[in-house]
Motif scaffolding. Sequence first.
Motif, PDB file in Angstrom:
ATOM      1  N   LYS A  82      25.348  -8.245 106.063  1.00 18.97           N
ATOM      2  CA  LYS A  82      23.938  -8.196 105.404  1.00 18.97           C
ATOM      3  C   LYS A  82      23.741  -9.086 104.188  1.00 18.97           C
ATOM      4  O   LYS A  82      24.823  -8.668 103.511  1.00 18.97           O
ATOM      5  N   PRO A  83      22.575  -9.282 103.215  1.00 15.43           N
ATOM      6  CA  PRO A  83      22.258 -10.039 101.658  1.00 15.43           C
ATOM      7  C   PRO A  83      22.190  -9.358 101.462  1.00 15.43           C
ATOM      8  O   PRO A  83      22.179  -8.127 101.100  1.00 15.43           O
ATOM      9  N   GLN A  84      23.369  -9.729 100.093  1.00 11.20           N
ATOM     10  CA  GLN A  84      23.504  -9.244  99.133  1.00 11.20           C
ATOM     11  C   GLN A  84      22.221  -9.105  98.355  1.00 11.20           C
ATOM     12  O   GLN A  84      21.491 -10.266  97.648  1.00 11.20           O
ATOM     13  N   LEU A  85      21.362  -7.777  97.817  1.00  8.63           N
ATOM     14  CA  LEU A  85      19.901  -7.718  97.104  1.00  8.63           C
ATOM     15  C   LEU A  85      20.228  -8.288  95.505  1.00  8.63           C
ATOM     16  O   LEU A  85      21.348  -7.138  95.069  1.00  8.63           O
ATOM     17  N   SER A  86      20.103  -9.161  94.988  1.00  5.70           N
ATOM     18  CA  SER A  86      20.437  -9.202  93.859  1.00  5.70           C
ATOM     19  C   SER A  86      18.752  -9.571  93.396  1.00  5.70           C
ATOM     20  O   SER A  86      17.726  -9.585  93.557  1.00  5.70           O
ATOM     21  N   GLY A  87      19.006  -9.131  91.361  1.00  2.00           N
ATOM     22  CA  GLY A  87      18.230  -8.841  90.982  1.00  2.00           C
ATOM     23  C   GLY A  87      16.815  -7.246  91.460  1.00  2.00           C
ATOM     24  O   GLY A  87      17.690  -6.867  91.455  1.00  2.00           O
ATOM     25  N   GLU A  88      16.308  -7.623  90.041  1.00  2.00           N
ATOM     26  CA  GLU A  88      16.184  -6.036  90.062  1.00  2.00           C
ATOM     27  C   GLU A  88      15.050  -5.027  90.905  1.00  2.00           C
ATOM     28  O   GLU A  88      13.892  -6.247  90.886  1.00  2.00           O
ATOM     29  N   THR A  89      14.722  -4.109  91.329  1.00  2.00           N
ATOM     30  CA  THR A  89      13.828  -3.815  92.703  1.00  2.00           C
ATOM     31  C   THR A  89      12.581  -3.453  91.680  1.00  2.00           C
ATOM     32  O   THR A  89      13.306  -2.530  90.681  1.00  2.00           O
ATOM     33  N   PRO A  90      11.612  -3.101  92.076  1.00  2.00           N
ATOM     34  CA  PRO A  90      10.923  -4.220  93.300  1.00  2.00           C
ATOM     35  C   PRO A  90      11.103  -5.211  92.889  1.00  2.00           C
ATOM     36  O   PRO A  90       9.925  -5.707  91.802  1.00  2.00           O
ATOM     37  N   ARG A  91      11.678  -6.304  94.246  1.00  2.00           N
ATOM     38  CA  ARG A  91      11.006  -7.691  93.591  1.00  2.00           C
ATOM     39  C   ARG A  91       9.740  -7.816  93.788  1.00  2.00           C
ATOM     40  O   ARG A  91       9.288  -8.298  94.689  1.00  2.00           O
ATOM     41  N   VAL A  92       8.466  -9.051  92.961  1.00  2.00           N
ATOM     42  CA  VAL A  92       7.474  -8.819  93.172  1.00  2.00           C
ATOM     43  C   VAL A  92       7.403 -10.438  92.723  1.00  2.00           C
ATOM     44  O   VAL A  92       7.775 -10.934  92.385  1.00  2.00           O
ATOM     45  N   VAL A  93       6.969 -10.709  94.200  1.00  2.00           N
ATOM     46  CA  VAL A  93       7.133 -12.119  94.435  1.00  2.00           C
ATOM     47  C   VAL A  93       5.924 -12.538  95.204  1.00  2.00           C
ATOM     48  O   VAL A  93       5.722 -12.122  95.752  1.00  2.00           O
ATOM     49  N   VAL A  94       4.938 -13.319  94.271  1.00  2.00           N
ATOM     50  CA  VAL A  94       4.216 -14.535  95.070  1.00  2.00           C
ATOM     51  C   VAL A  94       4.122 -15.653  95.419  1.00  2.00           C
ATOM     52  O   VAL A  94       5.376 -16.321  95.699  1.00  2.00           O
ATOM     53  N   VAL A  95       3.723 -15.646  96.582  1.00  2.00           N
ATOM     54  CA  VAL A  95       3.707 -16.440  97.934  1.00  2.00           C
ATOM     55  C   VAL A  95       2.119 -17.709  97.296  1.00  2.00           C
ATOM     56  O   VAL A  95       1.380 -16.975  97.426  1.00  2.00           O
ATOM     57  N   THR A  96       2.589 -18.562  97.408  1.00  2.00           N
ATOM     58  CA  THR A  96       1.643 -19.888  96.660  1.00  2.00           C
ATOM     59  C   THR A  96       1.511 -20.740  96.833  1.00  2.00           C
ATOM     60  O   THR A  96       2.812 -21.583  97.200  1.00  2.00           O
ATOM     61  N   SER A  97       0.791 -22.006  97.248  1.00  2.00           N
ATOM     62  CA  SER A  97       0.552 -23.449  97.311  1.00  2.00           C
ATOM     63  C   SER A  97       0.308 -24.284  96.306  1.00  2.00           C
ATOM     64  O   SER A  97      -0.087 -25.684  96.316  1.00  2.00           O
ATOM     65  N   GLY A  98      -1.085 -23.325  96.261  1.00  2.00           N
ATOM     66  CA  GLY A  98      -2.328 -24.477  95.552  1.00  2.00           C
ATOM     67  C   GLY A  98      -3.101 -24.807  97.318  1.00  2.00           C
ATOM     68  O   GLY A  98      -4.142 -24.545  96.802  1.00  2.00           O
ATOM     69  N   LYS A  99      -2.684 -26.059  97.351  1.00  2.00           N
ATOM     70  CA  LYS A  99      -3.192 -26.603  98.521  1.00  2.00           C
ATOM     71  C   LYS A  99      -3.766 -25.115  99.984  1.00  2.00           C
ATOM     72  O   LYS A  99      -2.680 -24.943 100.551  1.00  2.00           O
ATOM     73  N   GLY A 100      -4.644 -25.089 100.816  1.00  2.00           N
ATOM     74  CA  GLY A 100      -4.981 -24.312 101.854  1.00  2.00           C
ATOM     75  C   GLY A 100      -4.123 -25.021 103.419  1.00  2.00           C
ATOM     76  O   GLY A 100      -3.715 -25.546 103.373  1.00  2.00           O
TER      77      GLY A 100
END
Lengths: 349, 328
Positions: A53-71
Motif C-alpha cells: 500500500k503506498p506510504q502516505l507522506s506529508g501532512e494531511t489533508p494534502r490539498v492538491v490543485v489540478v491545473t493546466s492553464g490551457k483548457g
Amino acid sequence: MLSLYNHPTTTTTTTTTNLKSHFPSITHLRHSPTFPKPKPKTLTKSLLQWNRKPQLSGETPRVVVVTSGKGGVGKTTTTANIGLSLARLGFSVVAIDADVGLRNLDLLLGLENRVNYTVVEILNGECRLDQALVRDKRWSNFELLCISKPRSKLPIGFGGKALTWLVEALKARGDKTGGNGTGTNGSGSGSSSTGSGCPDFILIDCPAGIDAGFITAITPANEAVLITTPDITALRDADRVTGLLECDGIRDIKMIVNRVRTDMIKGEDMMSVLDVQEMLGLPLLGVIPEDSEVIRSTNRGYPLVLNKPPTLAGLAFEQAAWRLVEQDSMQAVMVEEEPKRGFFSFFGG
Amino acid sequence: MASIWTLHFHSLSVRPSCPFFIDSNSSTRRRRRHRFLITNGISTQQFKQQCITSISKFHHQLLTSISIPMPQFLTNRNIGINLPIWVCVAVVILVASLRALSKFSRKKERPGSVADLVRRGQLRSDRRGISRNLKYEDPFDNPLVKVSKSKSSVEMCGKVYRLAPVTLTQEEQAVHQRRRSRAYQWKRPTVFLKEGESVPPDVDPDTIRWIPANHPFATTSTDIGEDFAHKNVSQKHGVPFRIQAEHEALQRKLEALQNEEELNKVVINPINAKEFERPFNSHGRLNDHAEKTSLNNQVKDPLSSKLDSSPNNFGSASSSGEDQNLKL
Ligand SMILES: Nc1ncnc2c1ncn2[C@@H]1O[C@H](COP(=O)(O)OP(=O)(O)OP(=O)(O)O)[C@@H](O)[C@H]1O
Ligand SMILES: [Mg+2]
C-alpha cells in the motif's frame, strides 16, 4: 486493507519504497521462473504484491490543485481518476470541482444527479457542508463537492477565502468526530476509512485560464499537479501557470503529461515526454497515453480506473496516484520500440 | 453371365435411390458379431476361412438375388460398403474440425483483432457495473505491468516498451524556477473589484483583480457578508439558514391559520393541509428516515429535527443514513 498493511517488517517497507522510487524497478520474481532465486526472498516478494500500500507522506489533508492553464487538456479527467484511485487505495478523498459555471467533474464521476447543494448554498447558509458533500456509492471514502450550480453565482470577493474555510472545516471534521464522539455519530471511530473524518486528500479541479476561477482554486492548495499535453501551446500555458503557482508560494509542483502517443513520438511527430520535461523542468508524476477508452469512460460517467480489466491509461493514472501518495516522481519513461524477441519474451517475462 | 450383368446393373441403378442408412441396427449388429469373433481368439486362418465362405455365400446370394426380396438384399449390401465409408466420413469430419479449431485459435492470437483488444483491456467484455477490488494492489507489478529483469523495458497491456531514464536534476529544476520567477512576477489577487469601483484605502493595488463589467463574475451580487459566510461554512449542526427561515415562515402561517380557524370555526380541508406540508417534503426527502432513526439529537426542538436532513447528506448527520447509502 489496513489490517493487511500491518504485515511487512521495517526492512521490507523500506525496500518497497526504495524500489518504488525508481519505477519500474520492482523485480519480477514471480514471472521469471527461469531464474532460480533464494526462496525466502521470493516469499517476501509474493506477499508484498498483495500487501503493498503506498506510504502516505506529508501532512494531511494534502490539498492538491489540478491545473493546466490551457483548457481541455484533461484536468477533470485526471482529478476523477486520481481521486478514485486514491479512494481505492484506502485514502479518504474529497474532490472539489472549482470550475465555476462550467462544472463537469460530477458528470465524469456519474454523480450529476446527486448534486443538490454546492458551496454557494453552504455560504448562503442554506445547507451545511456535510450536506453538500456527495458520497460516491462505488467508493464510500470518495466525496465530491461542487463549488456552484451552472447558473448560481459564487461571491468571488471571497471565493478563495471560502475554499480555505472549507478546507479548514473538512480538517475540523476529524476533530469533531474524535472530540465529541457521542451517539450522534456512531461511525466516528473508523473515521479516515469511511470518509467522515479529516480527509487524506483534497483534490481541487481547477478551471482553465488564470482568471478569478484559477485564483480561487489555487488559494487553499499546498501542492499542484500540472496537466499538459505534448504540444507547444499547452506547454507555454503550463510554464506560465507554473510560474504563477511558484509566485504564490506553491513549490511542490509535479506534472502529468497527458494524451501521449508513443507511436507518434517514435515517428518524431510528437514531442517526447523527456522533451516536455526539458522545457518545463518539472518532476514527472505520470505519463498518460492517448486512450480511446478515456472518452468512453467520460461518456459513461464511470472513471477509467474502475474498469476491469484496466486500460493502459487507467494503469497510468493508478501509478500516478501511487506516486502522489508517496510524493514521488517518475525515474523512467516508456518509449515505444520493436520488442526484442529474446528468450524471456518468448515466455512472456 | 448375362444375368450377373443385369444384376450388377440392377444394383447400381438401385443404389442411388436407396438411402444409405436403411437399417443402422443391422450394421451395428454385424459389427458386434465381428468383434465377438475376433475377441474369441479365433485364429486368422479360421477367420480367413470364414471370410471366404461368407464371401462365397454372399456371391451365391447375389446370384440368387433376383428371387430374394429387395430389402434384405439392400441391407446386406449396404453393410459391406458402409463400414469403410463411415470410417472415412468420421476421419474427414475429425480433420475438418481440428483444422477449424486451429484456425480459430490462431485468429484469437492475431494482433489487432477484437479478441486481442479485449485481452489488452482496450475493450470491455464484462458489463458495466459496480467496481470491485482488483485482484492486485500494486499498479507497478501486476499481470498487466511487467518490468523486465534488467529494468530496461516494461511490458504494459501486452506491449513491450523501452524505459528511458529521466535525467532531470535538482539543479536543472532550480534553473527553471529561477527563469520563471524572472519571467512571471505575480501576486495572487485577493481583492476583486468591478471596473469602475473605487479602491478601498487599505488595499495593496497589486492584489486587486479587476473584473470587466460584462464578465460573468461581475454580475455576482455579494449580498452575503463574509463573516456570515464563514460562520455558515463551519456550521456543523443545526438547521440550515434557509430551511430555518422557511420553517419559521410556515410556523407563522400555521398560527395565523389556527387563529383564523378559532374565529371562524372552519374545518381545514385536506387540500389546504397538503399545501402546508409541501415545503417539508421539498427540502427533506429523507424526512421519514430521519424520523425513524431520530439520531440527530443536536437539534433541540423536534420539529426542526425533522427538517434537518437533506438529499445529499451522508456525512456526519446520521450514521444509519450513511450505512444505508453504502449498501445501495
Ligand atoms: N488520455 C486521453 N486520451 C484521450 N482523450 C482524452 C485523454 N485525456 C482527456 N481526454 C479527452 O479530452 C477532453 C477534455 O478532457 P477534460 O474535460 O478532462 O479536460 P479539462 O482540462 O478538464 O477541460 P476544461 O479546461 O474545459 O475544464 C475529454 O473529452 C476527454 O475525454
Ligand atoms: Mg474540466
